[in-house]
Design a protein around this motif. Structure first.
Motif, PDB file in Angstrom:
ATOM      1  N   THR A   1       0.837  -1.206   0.000  1.00  0.00           N
ATOM      2  CA  THR A   1       0.000   0.000   0.000  1.00  0.00           C
ATOM      3  C   THR A   1       0.867   1.250   0.000  1.00  0.00           C
ATOM      4  OG1 THR A   1      -1.734  -1.165   1.219  1.00  0.00           O
ATOM      5  CG2 THR A   1      -1.797   1.243   1.269  1.00  0.00           C
TER       6      THR A   1
ATOM      7  N   SER B   1       0.465   5.740  -0.034  1.00  0.00           N
ATOM      8  CA  SER B   1      -0.504   6.810   0.261  1.00  0.00           C
ATOM      9  C   SER B   1      -0.172   8.062  -0.520  1.00  0.00           C
ATOM     10  CB  SER B   1      -0.512   7.138   1.765  1.00  0.00           C
ATOM     11  OG  SER B   1      -0.943   6.009   2.513  1.00  0.00           O
TER      12      SER B   1
ATOM     13  N   TYR C   1      -5.058   9.288   0.525  1.00  0.00           N
ATOM     14  CA  TYR C   1      -5.691   8.115  -0.068  1.00  0.00           C
ATOM     15  C   TYR C   1      -4.702   6.952  -0.088  1.00  0.00           C
ATOM     16  CZ  TYR C   1      -9.254  11.408  -1.655  1.00  0.00           C
ATOM     17  OH  TYR C   1     -10.246  12.353  -1.697  1.00  0.00           O
ATOM     18  N   ASP C   2      -5.151   5.767   0.353  1.00  0.00           N
ATOM     19  CA  ASP C   2      -4.324   4.557   0.330  1.00  0.00           C
ATOM     20  C   ASP C   2      -4.640   3.766  -0.937  1.00  0.00           C
ATOM     21  OD1 ASP C   2      -3.175   5.173   2.743  1.00  0.00           O
ATOM     22  OD2 ASP C   2      -4.659   4.051   3.912  1.00  0.00           O
ATOM     23  N   CYS C   3      -3.572   3.421  -1.663  1.00  0.00           N
ATOM     24  CA  CYS C   3      -3.741   2.766  -2.960  1.00  0.00           C
ATOM     25  C   CYS C   3      -2.836   1.542  -3.068  1.00  0.00           C
ATOM     26  CB  CYS C   3      -3.403   3.735  -4.102  1.00  0.00           C
ATOM     27  SG  CYS C   3      -4.295   5.294  -4.046  1.00  0.00           S
ATOM     28  N   THR C   4      -3.221   0.636  -3.957  1.00  0.00           N
ATOM     29  CA  THR C   4      -2.364  -0.488  -4.330  1.00  0.00           C
ATOM     30  C   THR C   4      -2.457  -0.668  -5.844  1.00  0.00           C
ATOM     31  OG1 THR C   4      -4.155  -2.091  -3.997  1.00  0.00           O
ATOM     32  CG2 THR C   4      -2.668  -1.687  -2.127  1.00  0.00           C
TER      33      THR C   4
ATOM     34  N   SER D   1      -7.952   1.732  -1.770  1.00  0.00           N
ATOM     35  CA  SER D   1      -8.350   0.894  -0.640  1.00  0.00           C
ATOM     36  C   SER D   1      -8.930   1.679   0.520  1.00  0.00           C
ATOM     37  CB  SER D   1      -7.154   0.065  -0.141  1.00  0.00           C
ATOM     38  OG  SER D   1      -6.053   0.908   0.160  1.00  0.00           O
ATOM     39  N   SER D   2      -8.588   2.945   0.687  1.00  0.00           N
ATOM     40  CA  SER D   2      -9.170   3.743   1.778  1.00  0.00           C
ATOM     41  C   SER D   2      -9.035   5.224   1.460  1.00  0.00           C
ATOM     42  CB  SER D   2      -8.478   3.433   3.117  1.00  0.00           C
ATOM     43  OG  SER D   2      -7.147   3.913   3.116  1.00  0.00           O
TER      44      SER D   2
END
Length: 313
Positions: free
Chosen positions: A11, A13, A17-20, A43-44
């Protein structure tokens, strides 16, 4: 792995925003020929995340093999994915793996787009009044409150404040607070100056401007004010007078103005006068004026400069 199965990056950020990155080696769906799929997964974070991103497939040396850019996309809701089902054909991916020790690098450049936000600040704006420092000083001079020195000029008396004069003029500072006799005098006599010129001088000291009733169209008045400004070390006032005189040079005034410029070291004004006299036809007419006779008698060195100027024509 089979279609629809993915490998996820760790992950990262961006702007809250948290991304993968999700890679589907056998594609998101069954394809012929098969493709590897690549997606950005949010993801969040808050909803309505608007992003732009680029996926690049890199060789071992960093060279880009595949580069795909997304248009701005809004993830709504969070936990959605967006990307390319046909990121690269599997045969080409295999060639890339063979060249790079069975490894592949995907670079993601991600930008989170914040919507512009406006605020109504009309309720908190503070209106700042115009600068009025010089207005207060002008009123102080006009009202005469707190004056502590008087000047006798011609047949008129002018009252002023010692500290204001000293702050604005090095000459007044020396006269009023130095070792000169004027330091103890309540009334100081000023010779060789007209009352109107001294009044304009005082007004400029207090307001940094010429009085509205000062006739700037009269060449003689400007010349006298330049002399007064030079006498009291008011360089800004001297430059103002010099600039106005440069625009008023004519046949009748050029000689006296040139003599004035020479005596008071006003080089811009002097050069303007010499430039005006650089024509033989103009000089022939100017030589008939009384001012030229005064110039020849008071500033003989300038005559040589005029000759040099004409020799270059």
């Amino acid at each position: 792995m089979g279609a629809g199965k993915f490998v996820s990056s760790s992950t990262f950020s961006v702007s809250g925003y948290d991304c993968t990155i999700r890679i589907y080696p056998d594609g998101l769906k069954e394809e012929n020929p098969p493709y590897m799929s690549a997606y950005l997964h949010l993801s969040s974070g808050t909803t309505d995340a608007k992003v732009e991103y680029t996926f690049s497939l890199l060789e071992k040396d960093g060279k880009v093999t595949t580069n795909l850019e997304s248009l701005a996309h809004t993830f709504q809701p969070v936990a959605g994915s967006w990307g390319w089902s046909k990121f690269i054909e599997k045969p080409k991916l295999q060639e890339l793996l063979d060249r790079n020790d069975d490894c592949v690098t995907i670079r993601c450049v991600l930008t989170v787009i914040k919507e512009p936000r406006t605020e109504d600040v009309s309720m908190i704006l503070v209106s700042v009044p115009q600068l009025d420092l010089y207005t207060h000083f002008a009123n102080m001079l006009k009202d005469g409150e707190g004056v502590d020195v008087t000047f006798s000029v011609g047949d008129q008396l002018f009252s002023a404040h010692r500290y204001v004069l000293a702050a604005r003029s090095p000459v007044f500072k020396a006269e009023l607070f130095g070792e000169m006799k004027e330091t103890t005098m309540k009334c100081i006599k000023i010779d060789d100056m007209e009352p109107a010129i001294f009044e304009a001088l005082l007004h400029f000291i207090y307001t940094d401007s010429l009085p509205s009733n000062f006739d700037v169209d009269k060449n003689v008045a400007l010349q006298h004010l330049l002399v007064a400004a030079d006498r009291y070390g008011l360089d800004r006032l001297k430059a103002i007078c010099e600039g106005k005189l440069c625009r008023k040079i004519d046949v009748q005034t050029v000689a006296t103005t040139l003599a004035l410029a020479e005596q008071h070291h006003s080089m811009q004004l002097k050069n303007a006068c010499l430039g005006y006299l650089s024509s033989r036809d103009v000089l022939r007419v100017v030589k008939e004026t009384d001012g030229f006779k005064h110039l020849a008698a008071s500033c003989p060195s300038v005559m040589m400069e005029i000759v040099d100027k004409l020799s270059g024509v």
